[in-house]
Scaffold this active site. Sequence first.
Site, PDB file in Angstrom:
ATOM      1  N   LYS A 120      -2.626   8.538   6.559  1.00  0.00           N
ATOM      2  CA  LYS A 120      -1.704   9.195   6.432  1.00  0.00           C
ATOM      3  C   LYS A 120      -1.397   9.233   7.705  1.00  0.00           C
ATOM      4  CE  LYS A 120       2.256   9.897   4.493  1.00  0.00           C
ATOM      5  NZ  LYS A 120       2.203   9.917   2.882  1.00  0.00           N
ATOM      6  N   SER A 155       4.618  -0.956  -1.583  1.00  0.00           N
ATOM      7  CA  SER A 155       3.941  -1.044  -0.553  1.00  0.00           C
ATOM      8  C   SER A 155       2.647  -2.327  -0.677  1.00  0.00           C
ATOM      9  CB  SER A 155       3.286  -0.513  -0.550  1.00  0.00           C
ATOM     10  OG  SER A 155       4.224   0.823   0.213  1.00  0.00           O
ATOM     11  N   ASP A 172       7.484   7.721   5.464  1.00  0.00           N
ATOM     12  CA  ASP A 172       7.421   8.685   4.918  1.00  0.00           C
ATOM     13  C   ASP A 172       9.391   9.969   5.580  1.00  0.00           C
ATOM     14  OD1 ASP A 172       5.271  10.345   2.838  1.00  0.00           O
ATOM     15  OD2 ASP A 172       6.647  11.389   4.122  1.00  0.00           O
TER      16      ASP A 172
END
Length: 449
Positions: free
Chosen positions: A130, A381, A170
């Site tokens: 992330k 994804s 995000d």
Amino acid sequence: MSEGLDEKLEPIYREVLHRNPGETEFHQSVHGVLESLGPVLVKYPEFAELKIIQRICEPERQIIFRVPWQDDKGELQINRGFRVQFNSALGPYKGGMRFHPSVYLGIIKFLGFSQVFKNALTGLPIGGGKGGSDFDPRGRSDAEIMRFCQSMMTEMYRHIGEYTDVPAGDIGVGQREIGYLFGQYKRLTNRFESGVFTGKGLDWGGSCVRTEATGYGVVFFTEAMLDARKESLDGKRVVVSGAGNVAIHAIQKAQLLGARVIACSDSRGVILDEGGLDLDLIRQIKVRERGPISAYAERRKGAQYNEDGCIWEIPCDIALPCATQNELTAKDAKTLIENGCVAVAEGANMPVTPEGIQAFREAGIAFGPGKAANAGGVATSALEMQQNASRDSWSFEYTEGRLQEIMCNIHRTCFETAEEYGAPGNYTTGANIAGFVKVARAMEAMGHI
Ligand code: GLU
């Protein structure tokens, strides 16, 4: 927060607290997983010997960098960029980028840690990572967003790649930002490497359904939970927090499946529309105008706007928290239970506090944890990566079919794993154990990585 841990796990958790001071969201997400792992160590004692849990709690690599950029007034701004490459036992690091002023290392680590297990649950070959920045996109012009993204990528490009680390969106990062980031990557590397990013535009390597996938997936997961209880979405009153990409597509799919979605929110207030939300109007306000949701009540008869209102006080059958972490507390959970709510699924990452989850569990409410319920985004994804690798592009219908199948499989995996480990109906336990065991086995096979 260490109660409820098995005696073998307690010292591991204490070590995590010690090594990562002040990162409360990261502590919370680690605790949430460790809570489920006691029975796993009984079944697989070798995992303790190999210190798999200690290794899983330590990111493989953490990159923190300066992001300088010039605003429209010519003033230099400095933000902080992050990419935490958490675990690559199952595939390249995979996970989104968050641009929000609340971002610091603890947020990126909590998201990266959860992403490892979420990605494992999809059954697709992706590791977990992330990234993001404390950059606040609110009120910034397109030109400012572009300059920021270009500066961010000027450092990041050397750390990512289709076989290394594949970022996506995000909170605060959608197709516009991914376009600027991808464009700068292409320029710096002189490679049109589609597979380095997901969430791309349909004209330049993106996948159908990627935009819709997280929201649609949450609803498919909710439908599967209801189905297991011989119920359906038809005619149910649904409340969805948020008004971003996840919330909008959760509202859309729930409406298509016959539910009445009556409320949504943004960081400033709550909209209640007993007639059922007008999704076109929400899109107009939130996507095209990038304005506040309060505008909805100004343009739609019968709708009410409540500034600082609590969305969970609105009586509903199903609650879908799709805004941000820790937005639904134990108090909110109690209100929902008292009002007769039967199912809750997390569209955002960790939106329900640990005490909230406990309240839902004790009340016997169907609760879909984010790792499972919102995995549709990252799963699609991975489908985008498949299409890029084969230089192909699939139709909307085919891709949605694949997404639906993946969400049903995730539901089944969580359901069956919970039964197998003596916690029937507990999707949190099922998701944590199934995701963990898959990653742990791969790590075991690969030696001391
Ligand atoms: N940010 C999304 C998530 O929380 C999607 C990540 C991705 O598509 O890589 O799973």
